[in-house]
Design a protein around this motif. Structure first.
Motif, PDB file in Angstrom:
ATOM      1  N   PHE A   1      -1.984   9.152 -16.535  1.00 29.04           N
ATOM      2  CA  PHE A   1      -2.220   9.113 -15.220  1.00 29.04           C
ATOM      3  C   PHE A   1      -3.484   9.968 -15.079  1.00 29.04           C
ATOM      4  N   VAL A   2      -4.506   9.603 -14.099  1.00 28.75           N
ATOM      5  CA  VAL A   2      -5.531  10.324 -13.813  1.00 28.75           C
ATOM      6  C   VAL A   2      -5.591  10.422 -11.956  1.00 28.75           C
ATOM      7  N   ALA A   3      -5.800  11.711 -11.590  1.00 30.87           N
ATOM      8  CA  ALA A   3      -5.731  11.900  -9.972  1.00 30.87           C
ATOM      9  C   ALA A   3      -7.283  12.226  -9.570  1.00 30.87           C
ATOM     10  N   ASP A   4      -7.364  11.629  -8.701  1.00 30.55           N
ATOM     11  CA  ASP A   4      -8.564  12.094  -7.865  1.00 30.55           C
ATOM     12  C   ASP A   4      -8.346  12.484  -6.403  1.00 30.55           C
ATOM     13  N   HIS A   5      -8.789  13.669  -5.867  1.00 28.95           N
ATOM     14  CA  HIS A   5      -8.490  14.443  -4.753  1.00 28.95           C
ATOM     15  C   HIS A   5      -9.603  14.099  -4.030  1.00 28.95           C
ATOM     16  N   ASN A   6      -9.158  13.092  -2.839  1.00 27.50           N
ATOM     17  CA  ASN A   6     -10.359  12.819  -1.932  1.00 27.50           C
ATOM     18  C   ASN A   6      -9.812  13.113  -0.269  1.00 27.50           C
ATOM     19  N   GLU A   7     -10.761  12.722   0.649  1.00 26.20           N
ATOM     20  CA  GLU A   7     -10.426  13.138   1.810  1.00 26.20           C
ATOM     21  C   GLU A   7      -9.101  12.559   2.488  1.00 26.20           C
ATOM     22  N   GLU A   8      -8.598  11.414   2.089  1.00 30.28           N
ATOM     23  CA  GLU A   8      -7.156  10.957   2.627  1.00 30.28           C
ATOM     24  C   GLU A   8      -6.071  11.576   1.802  1.00 30.28           C
ATOM     25  N   GLY A   9      -6.319  12.150   0.500  1.00 26.51           N
ATOM     26  CA  GLY A   9      -5.102  12.609  -0.202  1.00 26.51           C
ATOM     27  C   GLY A   9      -5.591  12.605  -1.641  1.00 26.51           C
ATOM     28  N   VAL A  10      -4.660  12.192  -2.363  1.00 25.34           N
ATOM     29  CA  VAL A  10      -4.654  12.036  -3.825  1.00 25.34           C
ATOM     30  C   VAL A  10      -4.530  10.775  -4.433  1.00 25.34           C
ATOM     31  N   THR A  11      -5.509  10.166  -5.276  1.00 26.82           N
ATOM     32  CA  THR A  11      -5.400   8.691  -5.602  1.00 26.82           C
ATOM     33  C   THR A  11      -4.957   8.887  -7.066  1.00 26.82           C
ATOM     34  N   ILE A  12      -3.955   8.224  -7.548  1.00 26.42           N
ATOM     35  CA  ILE A  12      -3.412   8.168  -8.794  1.00 26.42           C
ATOM     36  C   ILE A  12      -3.866   7.003  -9.327  1.00 26.42           C
ATOM     37  N   HIS A  13      -4.394   6.879 -10.765  1.00 23.92           N
ATOM     38  CA  HIS A  13      -4.910   5.780 -11.793  1.00 23.92           C
ATOM     39  C   HIS A  13      -4.091   5.689 -12.904  1.00 23.92           C
ATOM     40  N   ALA A  14      -4.093   4.605 -13.648  1.00 25.71           N
ATOM     41  CA  ALA A  14      -3.560   4.417 -14.851  1.00 25.71           C
ATOM     42  C   ALA A  14      -4.279   3.648 -15.789  1.00 25.71           C
ATOM     43  N   GLY A  15      -4.298   4.209 -16.944  1.00 25.57           N
ATOM     44  CA  GLY A  15      -5.268   3.212 -17.982  1.00 25.57           C
ATOM     45  C   GLY A  15      -6.868   3.578 -17.553  1.00 25.57           C
ATOM     46  N   MET A  16      -7.627   2.632 -17.408  1.00 25.73           N
ATOM     47  CA  MET A  16      -9.140   2.843 -17.052  1.00 25.73           C
ATOM     48  C   MET A  16      -9.545   2.738 -15.876  1.00 25.73           C
ATOM     49  N   LYS A  17      -8.457   3.251 -15.084  1.00 26.63           N
ATOM     50  CA  LYS A  17      -8.864   3.184 -13.450  1.00 26.63           C
ATOM     51  C   LYS A  17      -8.064   2.250 -12.663  1.00 26.63           C
ATOM     52  N   THR A  18      -6.945   1.873 -13.004  1.00 24.68           N
ATOM     53  CA  THR A  18      -6.333   0.916 -12.215  1.00 24.68           C
ATOM     54  C   THR A  18      -5.620   1.896 -11.343  1.00 24.68           C
ATOM     55  N   GLU A  19      -5.897   1.729  -9.990  1.00 30.61           N
ATOM     56  CA  GLU A  19      -5.259   2.463  -9.010  1.00 30.61           C
ATOM     57  C   GLU A  19      -3.730   1.950  -8.728  1.00 30.61           C
ATOM     58  N   ILE A  20      -2.898   3.242  -9.022  1.00 30.11           N
ATOM     59  CA  ILE A  20      -1.520   2.690  -8.861  1.00 30.11           C
ATOM     60  C   ILE A  20      -0.808   3.195  -7.679  1.00 30.11           C
ATOM     61  N   CYS A  21      -1.561   4.274  -7.021  1.00 26.41           N
ATOM     62  CA  CYS A  21      -0.831   4.613  -5.650  1.00 26.41           C
ATOM     63  C   CYS A  21      -1.652   5.772  -5.147  1.00 26.41           C
ATOM     64  N   GLN A  22      -1.527   5.982  -3.727  1.00 31.77           N
ATOM     65  CA  GLN A  22      -2.225   7.210  -3.035  1.00 31.77           C
ATOM     66  C   GLN A  22      -1.179   8.151  -2.392  1.00 31.77           C
ATOM     67  N   ILE A  23      -1.227   9.372  -2.691  1.00 30.36           N
ATOM     68  CA  ILE A  23      -0.356  10.236  -1.867  1.00 30.36           C
ATOM     69  C   ILE A  23      -1.106  10.876  -0.681  1.00 30.36           C
ATOM     70  N   VAL A  24      -0.327  10.776   0.459  1.00 27.34           N
ATOM     71  CA  VAL A  24      -0.846  11.185   1.691  1.00 27.34           C
ATOM     72  C   VAL A  24       0.049  11.998   2.449  1.00 27.34           C
ATOM     73  N   TYR A  25      -0.431  12.657   3.339  1.00 26.80           N
ATOM     74  CA  TYR A  25       0.611  13.626   4.239  1.00 26.80           C
ATOM     75  C   TYR A  25       0.264  13.155   5.826  1.00 26.80           C
ATOM     76  N   LYS A  26       1.226  12.582   6.233  1.00 27.40           N
ATOM     77  CA  LYS A  26       1.235  12.194   7.649  1.00 27.40           C
ATOM     78  C   LYS A  26       2.511  12.280   8.355  1.00 27.40           C
ATOM     79  N   ASN A  27       2.508  12.624   9.653  1.00 25.65           N
ATOM     80  CA  ASN A  27       3.948  12.859  10.305  1.00 25.65           C
ATOM     81  C   ASN A  27       4.472  13.608   9.854  1.00 25.65           C
ATOM     82  N   ASP A  28       4.331  14.749   9.093  1.00 25.14           N
ATOM     83  CA  ASP A  28       5.123  15.730   8.526  1.00 25.14           C
ATOM     84  C   ASP A  28       5.974  15.185   7.308  1.00 25.14           C
TER      85      ASP A  28
END
Length: 146
Positions: free
Chosen positions: A46-73
């Motif tokens: 996995f590779v993670a990219d920290h951006n304004e919305e949260g952290v985006t997690i990629h697998a392989g050659m940049k296939t976006e798997i999921c994004q981690i966000v913080y909302k409503n506690d």
């Protein structure tokens, strides 16, 4: 050291509802930075990219798997992958994406629970750690020769 575990119910609750935790602005940035560092420094696929919305997690050659966000506690996992998705990635089959997403979710839950314990957001008892097995009257050790 005790192992941080999660129950099936915790897994389902986290994936469907998010992980409840109160983070202030500076704590949120610290959390995102720690998560990003953890994912990128570990020997995994996995590779993670920290951006304004949260952290985006990629697998392989940049296939976006999921994004981690913080909302409503709550810390929430977002993904564009659904059961109806026939074509999601040129790198992975649908079955592989399901497996990769499940692995990512499991690792994220363990990381978040560990982070919550380390920062005092949840206590050891709530996390299922028996601290009493490490604390006692020290009757079995004799530090001084008598």
């Amino acid at each position: 050291m005790d192992t941080i575990t999660i129950s099936k119910l915790e897994f389902v609750q986290f994936v469907t509802e998010g992980y409840p935790i109160i983070l202030k602005d500076h704590e949120l940035n610290e959390f995102y930075s720690a998560l990003n560092y953890y994912i990128n420094s570990d020997d995994n696929s996995f590779v993670a990219d920290h951006n304004e919305e949260g952290v985006t997690i990629h697998a392989g050659m940049k296939t976006e798997i999921c994004q981690i966000v913080y909302k409503n506690d709550k810390i929430t996992i977002l993904t564009a992958f659904t059961e109806d998705t026939e074509y999601y990635s040129s790198e992975f089959s649908v079955e592989e994406v399901r497996t990769i997403l499940a692995q990512a979710c499991h690792g994220l839950i363990i990381f978040i629970k560990t982070y919550a314990i380390a920062t005092g957001k949840i206590d050891n008892e709530s996390a299922g750690i028996d601290i009493e097995k490490y604390v006692g009257d020290n009757s079995k050790f004799k530090p001084w020769i008598m």
